[in-house]
Design a protein around this motif. Sequence first.
Motif, PDB file in Angstrom:
ATOM      1  N   ALA A 176       0.841  -1.201   0.000  1.00 21.14           N
ATOM      2  CA  ALA A 176       0.000   0.000   0.000  1.00 21.14           C
ATOM      3  C   ALA A 176       0.877   1.253   0.000  1.00 21.14           C
ATOM      4  CB  ALA A 176      -0.930  -0.008   1.208  1.00 21.14           C
ATOM      5  N   HIS A 177       1.954   1.217   0.781  1.00 18.05           N
ATOM      6  CA  HIS A 177       2.860   2.368   0.891  1.00 18.05           C
ATOM      7  C   HIS A 177       3.435   2.772  -0.464  1.00 18.05           C
ATOM      8  CE1 HIS A 177       6.105   4.970   2.169  1.00 18.05           C
ATOM      9  NE2 HIS A 177       6.978   4.157   1.598  1.00 18.05           N
ATOM     10  N   ILE A 178       3.893   1.815  -1.235  1.00 12.82           N
ATOM     11  CA  ILE A 178       4.562   2.155  -2.493  1.00 12.82           C
ATOM     12  C   ILE A 178       3.588   2.610  -3.586  1.00 12.82           C
ATOM     13  CG2 ILE A 178       6.609   0.768  -2.003  1.00 12.82           C
ATOM     14  CD1 ILE A 178       5.499  -1.367  -3.921  1.00 12.82           C
ATOM     15  N   ARG A 179       2.291   2.591  -3.284  1.00 14.01           N
ATOM     16  CA  ARG A 179       1.291   3.089  -4.223  1.00 14.01           C
ATOM     17  C   ARG A 179       0.697   4.436  -3.787  1.00 14.01           C
ATOM     18  NH1 ARG A 179      -0.278  -2.358  -3.794  1.00 14.01           N
ATOM     19  NH2 ARG A 179      -2.041  -1.753  -2.536  1.00 14.01           N
ATOM     20  N   THR A 180       1.133   4.976  -2.663  1.00 18.18           N
ATOM     21  CA  THR A 180       0.556   6.234  -2.177  1.00 18.18           C
ATOM     22  C   THR A 180       1.041   7.411  -3.012  1.00 18.18           C
ATOM     23  OG1 THR A 180       2.358   6.575  -0.609  1.00 18.18           O
ATOM     24  CG2 THR A 180       0.381   5.420   0.218  1.00 18.18           C
ATOM     25  N   PRO A 181       0.231   8.462  -3.098  1.00 16.08           N
ATOM     26  CA  PRO A 181       0.660   9.647  -3.846  1.00 16.08           C
ATOM     27  C   PRO A 181       1.955  10.262  -3.305  1.00 16.08           C
ATOM     28  CG  PRO A 181      -1.697   9.752  -3.406  1.00 16.08           C
ATOM     29  CD  PRO A 181      -1.159   8.573  -2.646  1.00 16.08           C
TER      30      PRO A 181
END
Length: 108
Positions: free
Chosen positions: A71-76
């Motif tokens: 999830a972290h590596i997909r955050t804006p």
Amino acid sequence: MDQQDERIIRIAELEIDPAHLAEYRTLLAEEIEASIAKEPGVVMLHAVAERERPEQVRILEVYADRQAYEAHIRTPHFLKYKEGTAYMIKALRLIDVDPIAVNAKVYP
């Protein structure tokens, strides 16, 4: 690592282009602040630079589990950091590690 321990722990070793060091540090600090504030699965992000070679940056990353990391590596805010610093990073090595003793206290 304990079989019940699902944390993802890694050390990122980066070499930053010295010409962009100040800009890199600003973007990294913004990304870390946003990650800690907005993502419950980001347990810890500590970034340090070698005193004698400040272009050598190390980041200790701790995520609650694989899902939190993904999830972290997909955050804006992470994508802004990644895209904004891509040309500044001369080398990157990600090292997955197992915890031996990971602890911290709140320091004023």
